[in-house]
Design a protein around this motif. Structure first.
Motif, short mmCIF file in Angstrom:
data_model
loop_
_atom_site.label_atom_id
_atom_site.label_comp_id
_atom_site.label_asym_id
_atom_site.label_seq_id
_atom_site.Cartn_x
_atom_site.Cartn_y
_atom_site.Cartn_z
N SER A 191 -11.85 -32.60 10.43
CA SER A 191 -12.79 -32.28 9.36
C SER A 191 -12.48 -30.86 8.86
CB SER A 191 -14.24 -32.35 9.89
OG SER A 191 -14.41 -31.46 10.97
N PRO A 192 -12.93 -30.51 7.67
CA PRO A 192 -12.63 -29.17 7.14
C PRO A 192 -13.08 -28.02 8.04
CG PRO A 192 -13.42 -30.60 5.40
CD PRO A 192 -13.57 -31.38 6.67
N PRO A 193 -14.25 -28.07 8.69
CA PRO A 193 -14.60 -26.95 9.59
C PRO A 193 -13.65 -26.79 10.77
CG PRO A 193 -16.56 -28.19 9.02
CD PRO A 193 -15.39 -28.99 8.53
N ALA A 194 -12.97 -27.87 11.18
CA ALA A 194 -12.05 -27.76 12.32
C ALA A 194 -10.82 -26.94 12.00
CB ALA A 194 -11.63 -29.16 12.78
N ALA A 195 -10.58 -26.67 10.71
CA ALA A 195 -9.40 -25.89 10.34
C ALA A 195 -9.49 -24.44 10.80
CB ALA A 195 -9.18 -25.94 8.83
N VAL A 196 -10.71 -23.95 11.05
CA VAL A 196 -10.87 -22.56 11.49
C VAL A 196 -10.87 -22.44 13.01
CG1 VAL A 196 -12.15 -21.95 9.42
CG2 VAL A 196 -13.40 -22.72 11.44
N LEU A 197 -10.59 -23.53 13.72
CA LEU A 197 -10.57 -23.47 15.18
C LEU A 197 -9.55 -22.47 15.73
CD1 LEU A 197 -11.05 -27.13 16.52
CD2 LEU A 197 -12.46 -25.11 16.98
N PRO A 198 -8.34 -22.38 15.19
CA PRO A 198 -7.41 -21.36 15.72
C PRO A 198 -7.94 -19.94 15.62
CG PRO A 198 -6.22 -22.97 14.42
CD PRO A 198 -7.66 -23.25 14.21
N VAL A 199 -8.53 -19.62 14.47
CA VAL A 199 -9.07 -18.26 14.29
C VAL A 199 -10.25 -18.02 15.24
CG1 VAL A 199 -10.12 -16.67 12.65
CG2 VAL A 199 -8.31 -18.23 11.90
N VAL A 200 -11.13 -19.01 15.35
CA VAL A 200 -12.30 -18.87 16.23
C VAL A 200 -11.87 -18.72 17.69
CG1 VAL A 200 -14.35 -20.03 17.08
CG2 VAL A 200 -13.84 -20.07 14.65
N CYS A 201 -10.91 -19.53 18.12
CA CYS A 201 -10.44 -19.44 19.51
C CYS A 201 -9.74 -18.13 19.78
CB CYS A 201 -9.51 -20.62 19.82
SG CYS A 201 -10.32 -22.22 19.84
N GLN A 212 -5.12 -8.04 25.71
CA GLN A 212 -6.08 -8.64 24.79
C GLN A 212 -5.38 -9.37 23.66
OE1 GLN A 212 -8.73 -5.76 23.02
NE2 GLN A 212 -10.38 -7.25 22.82
N LEU A 213 -4.30 -8.77 23.17
CA LEU A 213 -3.53 -9.42 22.11
C LEU A 213 -2.90 -10.72 22.62
CD1 LEU A 213 -2.31 -9.40 19.28
CD2 LEU A 213 -0.46 -7.96 20.17
N GLY A 214 -2.41 -10.71 23.87
CA GLY A 214 -1.84 -11.92 24.45
C GLY A 214 -2.87 -13.03 24.57
N TRP A 215 -4.09 -12.66 25.00
CA TRP A 215 -5.15 -13.67 25.09
C TRP A 215 -5.53 -14.18 23.70
CZ3 TRP A 215 -7.38 -16.32 28.97
CH2 TRP A 215 -7.11 -15.89 30.28
N ALA A 216 -5.52 -13.30 22.71
CA ALA A 216 -5.84 -13.76 21.35
C ALA A 216 -4.78 -14.73 20.84
CB ALA A 216 -5.95 -12.55 20.42
N ILE A 217 -3.52 -14.42 21.11
CA ILE A 217 -2.45 -15.34 20.70
C ILE A 217 -2.58 -16.67 21.44
CG2 ILE A 217 0.05 -15.68 20.72
CD1 ILE A 217 0.35 -12.68 20.29
N GLY A 218 -2.89 -16.60 22.74
CA GLY A 218 -3.08 -17.83 23.50
C GLY A 218 -4.25 -18.65 22.99
N GLY A 219 -5.36 -17.97 22.64
CA GLY A 219 -6.49 -18.69 22.08
C GLY A 219 -6.17 -19.33 20.74
N THR A 220 -5.39 -18.60 19.93
CA THR A 220 -4.98 -19.18 18.65
C THR A 220 -4.10 -20.42 18.86
OG1 THR A 220 -5.06 -16.97 17.67
CG2 THR A 220 -3.86 -18.67 16.47
N ALA A 221 -3.20 -20.34 19.85
CA ALA A 221 -2.36 -21.50 20.14
C ALA A 221 -3.19 -22.68 20.63
CB ALA A 221 -1.31 -21.11 21.19
N VAL A 222 -4.17 -22.42 21.47
CA VAL A 222 -5.03 -23.51 21.95
C VAL A 222 -5.81 -24.13 20.80
CG1 VAL A 222 -7.03 -24.03 23.40
CG2 VAL A 222 -5.20 -22.59 24.30
N GLY A 223 -6.33 -23.27 19.89
CA GLY A 223 -7.02 -23.81 18.73
C GLY A 223 -6.12 -24.64 17.84
#
Length: 312
Positions: free
Chosen positions: A134-144, A109-120
């Motif tokens: 845009s400013p909302p796009a800055a939270v994409l890594p955390v959301v992914c 699960q941690l690996g997938w979270a790191i991968g999602g953060t990298a994709v974001g």
């Protein structure tokens, strides 16, 4: 190009350079091998005083040598402690039929979270290069990252629910087959072994595990109880309790199995009725929120149109 675009390009190129350098360093051999003094020092401590040995050749007191994966183990252990009870997660993994430890699942699960953060992060860089940041796009890594971790947990939950449903569907047939084998004169362990060999479902696999445990020295009652506590399926747990009680008190097992099979079929019928009731409510949603408003619109619109034209 704007300043933000230049910064995004710099981050992208720097990340690619850093990844390449890390890959080269990981594949390169060790630059400096341990000296002869460092290698033989731990083996001559009984002949030479520690104060005479060069500094740094002996390990520090209280620190054991560790391998390179310690940081990953530490990270998954902290994640296991922070996200929930390891025992409950172990039960869910057993119910899903996964042969892995809770720490291994949290590591995945941690690996997938790191991968999602990298994709974001990559998406943020791409948006910055395209000039659409845009400013909302800055939270994409955390959301992914959070979305990837939650998705892994949801997949496990769906797998647990589906496997428990299959176990409940297979239980009446397996109990009837066991009762048939007992009526034919076989012992309970032989009947259990026959069902485990012939069957191909989830419950047959669990029975094979019970037979294997009994073959390695575990009592039959303990092996059955361990299976029930591992799966925690209500119908199976109730059937196992009745079988263990019948084995201990010498009650006729065939009658007990027939009764448990009838109860399992009744539970399955009740679950089917409840599921049909929920599906009936779900079928009302498109009728109420889609078909009915369209019908009202078709009925009202001609009258409103005629009133607007002044023909009424």
């Amino acid at each position: 190009m704007t300043v933000m675009t230049d910064a995004a390009v710099s981050v992208l190129l720097g990340g690619v350079l850093a990844a390449g350098l890390l890959c080269i360093l990981a594949a390169a051999p060790r630059w400096r091998a341990a000296s002869l003094t460092t290698r033989i020092a731990p083996y001559i401590r009984d002949a030479v005083e520690d104060s005479v040995l060069p500094s740094g050749v002996l390990p520090t007191v209280g620190i054991l040598p560790v391998d390179a994966s310690t940081w990953w183990r530490r990270a998954r252990t902290r994640m296991l402690r922070g996200l929930g009870d390891g025992e409950a997660l172990g039960v869910r993994l057993a119910q899903a039929g996964l042969e892995e430890e809770p720490s291994a699942f949290r590591a995945r699960q941690l690996g997938w979270a790191i991968g999602g953060t990298a994709v974001g992060s990559v998406l943020v860089v791409v948006l910055a290069v395209a000039g659409s940041l845009s400013p909302p796009a800055a939270v994409l890594p955390v959301v992914c990252g959070v979305g990837a971790a939650i998705t892994v947990d949801m997949v496990l939950t769906a797998r647990v629910r589906a496997r428990l449903a299959r176990l409940g569907d297979e239980l009446p047939t397996a109990l009837e087959f066991l009762a048939l084998c007992l009526s034919a004169g076989e012992g309970f362990l032989d009947a259990l072994r026959r069902v485990a060999m012939i069957g191909s479902g989830e419950l047959s696999g669990e029975m094979r595990r019970v037979v294997l445990d009994v073959g390695t020295g575990s009592p039959l009652a303990d092996a059955l109880g361990e299976m029930a506590s591992r799966l925690r399926q209500p119908g199976l747990a109730r059937a196992v309790d009745q079988i263990v009680a019948a084995l201990e008190h010498g009650a006729p097992l065939a009658a007990v199995l027939h009764a448990q099979a009838a109860d399992a079929r009744e539970d399955a019928k009740q679950a089917l009725i409840e599921q049909a009731g929920r599906r009936e409510i779900l079928m009302m949603l498109p009728l109420v929120f889609l078909i009915l408003p369209l019908s009202v619109l078709y009925a009202v619109f001609p009258g409103v149109f005629i009133l607007q034209l002044g023909l009424g």
